[in-house]
Design a protein around this motif. Structure first.
Motif, PDB file in Angstrom:
ATOM      1  N   SER A 127      12.614   6.551  -8.441  1.00  0.00           N
ATOM      2  CA  SER A 127      13.458   6.836  -7.176  1.00  0.00           C
ATOM      3  C   SER A 127      14.568   7.282  -7.689  1.00  0.00           C
ATOM      4  CB  SER A 127      13.104   6.100  -6.075  1.00  0.00           C
ATOM      5  OG  SER A 127      13.912   4.750  -6.573  1.00  0.00           O
ATOM      6  N   ARG A 128      15.146   6.969  -8.847  1.00  0.00           N
ATOM      7  CA  ARG A 128      16.607   6.900  -9.480  1.00  0.00           C
ATOM      8  C   ARG A 128      16.683   8.099 -10.598  1.00  0.00           C
ATOM      9  NH1 ARG A 128      19.247   2.504  -7.326  1.00  0.00           N
ATOM     10  NH2 ARG A 128      17.934   1.016  -6.338  1.00  0.00           N
ATOM     11  N   GLN A 129      17.820   8.659 -10.579  1.00  0.00           N
ATOM     12  CA  GLN A 129      18.174   9.597 -11.645  1.00  0.00           C
ATOM     13  C   GLN A 129      18.569   8.589 -12.870  1.00  0.00           C
ATOM     14  OE1 GLN A 129      17.978  12.800 -12.144  1.00  0.00           O
ATOM     15  NE2 GLN A 129      16.686  13.073 -10.151  1.00  0.00           N
ATOM     16  N   VAL A 130      17.710   8.226 -13.768  1.00  0.00           N
ATOM     17  CA  VAL A 130      18.037   7.155 -14.870  1.00  0.00           C
ATOM     18  C   VAL A 130      18.256   8.115 -16.117  1.00  0.00           C
ATOM     19  CG1 VAL A 130      17.382   5.233 -16.102  1.00  0.00           C
ATOM     20  CG2 VAL A 130      17.040   5.390 -13.851  1.00  0.00           C
ATOM     21  N   HIS A 131      19.287   8.171 -16.828  1.00  0.00           N
ATOM     22  CA  HIS A 131      19.458   8.813 -18.074  1.00  0.00           C
ATOM     23  C   HIS A 131      19.465   7.864 -19.121  1.00  0.00           C
ATOM     24  CE1 HIS A 131      19.587  12.721 -16.065  1.00  0.00           C
ATOM     25  NE2 HIS A 131      20.546  12.284 -15.336  1.00  0.00           N
ATOM     26  N   THR A 132      20.414   6.685 -18.871  1.00  0.00           N
ATOM     27  CA  THR A 132      20.583   5.814 -19.849  1.00  0.00           C
ATOM     28  C   THR A 132      20.323   4.333 -19.425  1.00  0.00           C
ATOM     29  OG1 THR A 132      22.997   5.597 -18.900  1.00  0.00           O
ATOM     30  CG2 THR A 132      22.733   7.258 -20.789  1.00  0.00           C
ATOM     31  N   ILE A 133      19.475   3.477 -20.262  1.00  0.00           N
ATOM     32  CA  ILE A 133      19.183   2.160 -20.054  1.00  0.00           C
ATOM     33  C   ILE A 133      19.687   1.421 -21.380  1.00  0.00           C
ATOM     34  CG2 ILE A 133      17.327   0.540 -19.650  1.00  0.00           C
ATOM     35  CD1 ILE A 133      15.898   2.847 -18.527  1.00  0.00           C
ATOM     36  N   MET A 134      20.346   0.212 -20.610  1.00  0.00           N
ATOM     37  CA  MET A 134      20.578  -0.928 -21.712  1.00  0.00           C
ATOM     38  C   MET A 134      19.665  -1.991 -21.403  1.00  0.00           C
ATOM     39  SD  MET A 134      24.420  -2.439 -22.601  1.00  0.00           S
ATOM     40  CE  MET A 134      24.962  -0.872 -23.224  1.00  0.00           C
ATOM     41  N   GLU A 135      19.026  -2.643 -22.655  1.00  0.00           N
ATOM     42  CA  GLU A 135      17.956  -3.520 -22.572  1.00  0.00           C
ATOM     43  C   GLU A 135      18.882  -4.816 -23.289  1.00  0.00           C
ATOM     44  OE1 GLU A 135      13.572  -5.004 -23.800  1.00  0.00           O
ATOM     45  OE2 GLU A 135      14.072  -3.115 -24.428  1.00  0.00           O
ATOM     46  N   ILE A 136      18.800  -6.035 -22.826  1.00  0.00           N
ATOM     47  CA  ILE A 136      19.273  -7.092 -23.326  1.00  0.00           C
ATOM     48  C   ILE A 136      18.280  -7.892 -24.142  1.00  0.00           C
ATOM     49  CG2 ILE A 136      20.641  -9.233 -22.903  1.00  0.00           C
ATOM     50  CD1 ILE A 136      21.439  -8.027 -20.273  1.00  0.00           C
ATOM     51  N   GLY A 137      18.195  -8.105 -25.288  1.00  0.00           N
ATOM     52  CA  GLY A 137      17.333  -9.189 -25.833  1.00  0.00           C
ATOM     53  C   GLY A 137      15.890  -8.395 -25.897  1.00  0.00           C
ATOM     54  N   PRO A 138      15.729  -7.317 -26.672  1.00  0.00           N
ATOM     55  CA  PRO A 138      14.599  -6.605 -26.666  1.00  0.00           C
ATOM     56  C   PRO A 138      13.225  -7.478 -27.368  1.00  0.00           C
ATOM     57  CG  PRO A 138      15.936  -5.836 -28.219  1.00  0.00           C
ATOM     58  CD  PRO A 138      16.643  -6.583 -27.451  1.00  0.00           C
ATOM     59  N   GLY A 139      13.668  -8.466 -27.970  1.00  0.00           N
ATOM     60  CA  GLY A 139      12.604  -9.156 -28.786  1.00  0.00           C
ATOM     61  C   GLY A 139      11.895  -8.300 -29.534  1.00  0.00           C
ATOM     62  N   TRP A 140      10.614  -8.407 -29.600  1.00  0.00           N
ATOM     63  CA  TRP A 140       9.410  -7.255 -30.252  1.00  0.00           C
ATOM     64  C   TRP A 140       9.158  -6.293 -29.488  1.00  0.00           C
ATOM     65  CZ3 TRP A 140      10.720  -9.168 -34.777  1.00  0.00           C
ATOM     66  CH2 TRP A 140      10.876 -10.515 -35.105  1.00  0.00           C
ATOM     67  N   GLY A 141      10.037  -5.867 -28.565  1.00  0.00           N
ATOM     68  CA  GLY A 141       9.738  -4.410 -27.957  1.00  0.00           C
ATOM     69  C   GLY A 141       8.578  -4.312 -27.037  1.00  0.00           C
TER      70      GLY A 141
ATOM     71  N   ALA B 241      11.778   3.382 -22.897  1.00  0.00           N
ATOM     72  CA  ALA B 241      12.343   4.582 -23.615  1.00  0.00           C
ATOM     73  C   ALA B 241      11.927   5.841 -23.084  1.00  0.00           C
ATOM     74  CB  ALA B 241      12.188   4.725 -25.076  1.00  0.00           C
ATOM     75  N   ASP B 242      10.616   5.684 -22.685  1.00  0.00           N
ATOM     76  CA  ASP B 242      10.192   6.947 -21.726  1.00  0.00           C
ATOM     77  C   ASP B 242      10.622   7.161 -20.415  1.00  0.00           C
ATOM     78  OD1 ASP B 242       8.423   7.300 -24.123  1.00  0.00           O
ATOM     79  OD2 ASP B 242       6.625   6.329 -23.113  1.00  0.00           O
ATOM     80  N   CYS B 243      11.253   6.399 -20.177  1.00  0.00           N
ATOM     81  CA  CYS B 243      11.866   6.751 -18.662  1.00  0.00           C
ATOM     82  C   CYS B 243      13.433   7.032 -18.597  1.00  0.00           C
ATOM     83  CB  CYS B 243      11.801   5.130 -17.832  1.00  0.00           C
ATOM     84  SG  CYS B 243      10.254   4.258 -17.906  1.00  0.00           S
TER      85      CYS B 243
ATOM     86  N   ILE C  46      12.890  -3.255 -34.359  1.00  0.00           N
ATOM     87  CA  ILE C  46      12.836  -1.967 -33.058  1.00  0.00           C
ATOM     88  C   ILE C  46      13.074  -0.635 -33.804  1.00  0.00           C
ATOM     89  CG2 ILE C  46      14.139  -1.602 -31.006  1.00  0.00           C
ATOM     90  CD1 ILE C  46      12.449  -3.866 -30.298  1.00  0.00           C
ATOM     91  N   ASP C  47      14.085  -0.668 -34.714  1.00  0.00           N
ATOM     92  CA  ASP C  47      14.272   0.930 -35.052  1.00  0.00           C
ATOM     93  C   ASP C  47      13.039   1.251 -35.858  1.00  0.00           C
ATOM     94  OD1 ASP C  47      16.874   0.612 -34.060  1.00  0.00           O
ATOM     95  OD2 ASP C  47      17.716  -0.199 -35.957  1.00  0.00           O
ATOM     96  N   ARG C  48      12.257   0.535 -36.572  1.00  0.00           N
ATOM     97  CA  ARG C  48      11.280   0.659 -37.381  1.00  0.00           C
ATOM     98  C   ARG C  48      10.164   1.276 -36.531  1.00  0.00           C
ATOM     99  NH1 ARG C  48      11.148  -3.349 -40.503  1.00  0.00           N
ATOM    100  NH2 ARG C  48       9.270  -4.471 -39.418  1.00  0.00           N
ATOM    101  N   ALA C  49      10.012   0.446 -35.482  1.00  0.00           N
ATOM    102  CA  ALA C  49       8.900   0.662 -34.636  1.00  0.00           C
ATOM    103  C   ALA C  49       8.967   1.943 -33.631  1.00  0.00           C
ATOM    104  CB  ALA C  49       8.574  -0.451 -33.618  1.00  0.00           C
ATOM    105  N   ALA C  50      10.288   2.257 -33.512  1.00  0.00           N
ATOM    106  CA  ALA C  50      10.762   3.444 -32.780  1.00  0.00           C
ATOM    107  C   ALA C  50      10.501   4.669 -33.672  1.00  0.00           C
ATOM    108  CB  ALA C  50      12.203   3.350 -32.316  1.00  0.00           C
TER     109      ALA C  50
END
Length: 225
Positions: A6-20, A27-29, A46-50
């Motif tokens: 329900s929101r206009q979401v362009h940027t998200i910050m995730e704290i402590g992603p662990g193993w993603g 990232a799809d949102c 995380i970078d490699r998985a992405a």
């Protein structure tokens, strides 16, 4: 995802992603997802998985959340099961409140006794060690900050998989304080209880689908907090 729709979401910050566990879906949102973690190894993973998944909008910052300058900004700040190492929880929540423009979401899993833990305790007197984290601490601290947060309980499930029976027993009994005594005097009964839950597969593994709950505490940033 429902909270973000329900929101206009362009940027998200995730704290402590662990193993993603949440990262790749988040990232799809949004257009840009930034992961903040103290571990360089985690961020490399995380970078490699992405890269393997072709997600080019995931970036990382190697830092403790408490050390963020507060000058960063994004639409949504999200953190799940990442607060147990944070000493000053109020300041961590205040940082989230300052950086997010639209929504803050914190969450944790309800890590209570499993059905087999409870049966081991009731039938054999197992002394189970388990986390007693409670989302209500978030709600109380936010209330002290003048923020009336929302709470949503989400039913979750995951499959527990172990390569063999010995590994299954060892993993389950790792949370039992008196495991040596129980395995010595009631080893057969322990096996009997666990085999009600963990079933052998054709590949030799043992599996059990665990149903549990997750809790999301979320609020719109209150800049006066």
């Amino acid at each position: 995802k429902n909270l973000l729709k329900s929101r206009q979401v362009h940027t998200i910050m995730e704290i402590g992603p662990g193993w993603g566990n949440f990262t790749m879906e988040l990232a799809d949102c949004c257009d840009t997802l930034t992961c903040v973690d103290i571990s360089e190894d985690v961020l490399r993973y995380i970078d490699r998985a992405a890269q393997e998944l072709g997600k080019k909008n995931i970036f990382s910052i190697c830092s403790k959340w408490e050390n963020m300058s507060g000058n960063e900004n994004c639409d949504v700040v999200f953190g799940y099961n990442c607060f147990y190492r944070m000493l000053e929880l109020k300041e961590c929540l205040r940082m989230m409140n300052r950086i997010a423009a639209s929504l803050c979401i914190v969450g944790m899993s309800a890590d209570g006794m499993t059905p087999y833990d409870l049966e081991l305790k009731t039938a054999l007197g197992a002394k189970i060690v388990y986390d007693k984290k409670d989302y209500i601490h978030f709600v109380n601290i936010l209330y002290q900050m003048g923020i009336d947060a929302n709470v949503k309980v989400v039913p979750l499930e995951k499959e527990l998989v172990y390569p063999g029976w010995a590994e299954t027993v060892r993993s389950v009994m790792a949370r039992v304080r008196n495991k040596d005594e129980l395995l010595k005097t009631h080893g057969a009964e322990v096996d009997q209880i666990l085999k009600k839950y963990f079933h052998p597969m054709a590949d030799g593994t043992y599996r059990y689908r665990l149903h549990y709950r997750g809790t999301l505490v979320y609020w719109e940033p209150e800049k006066s907090a």
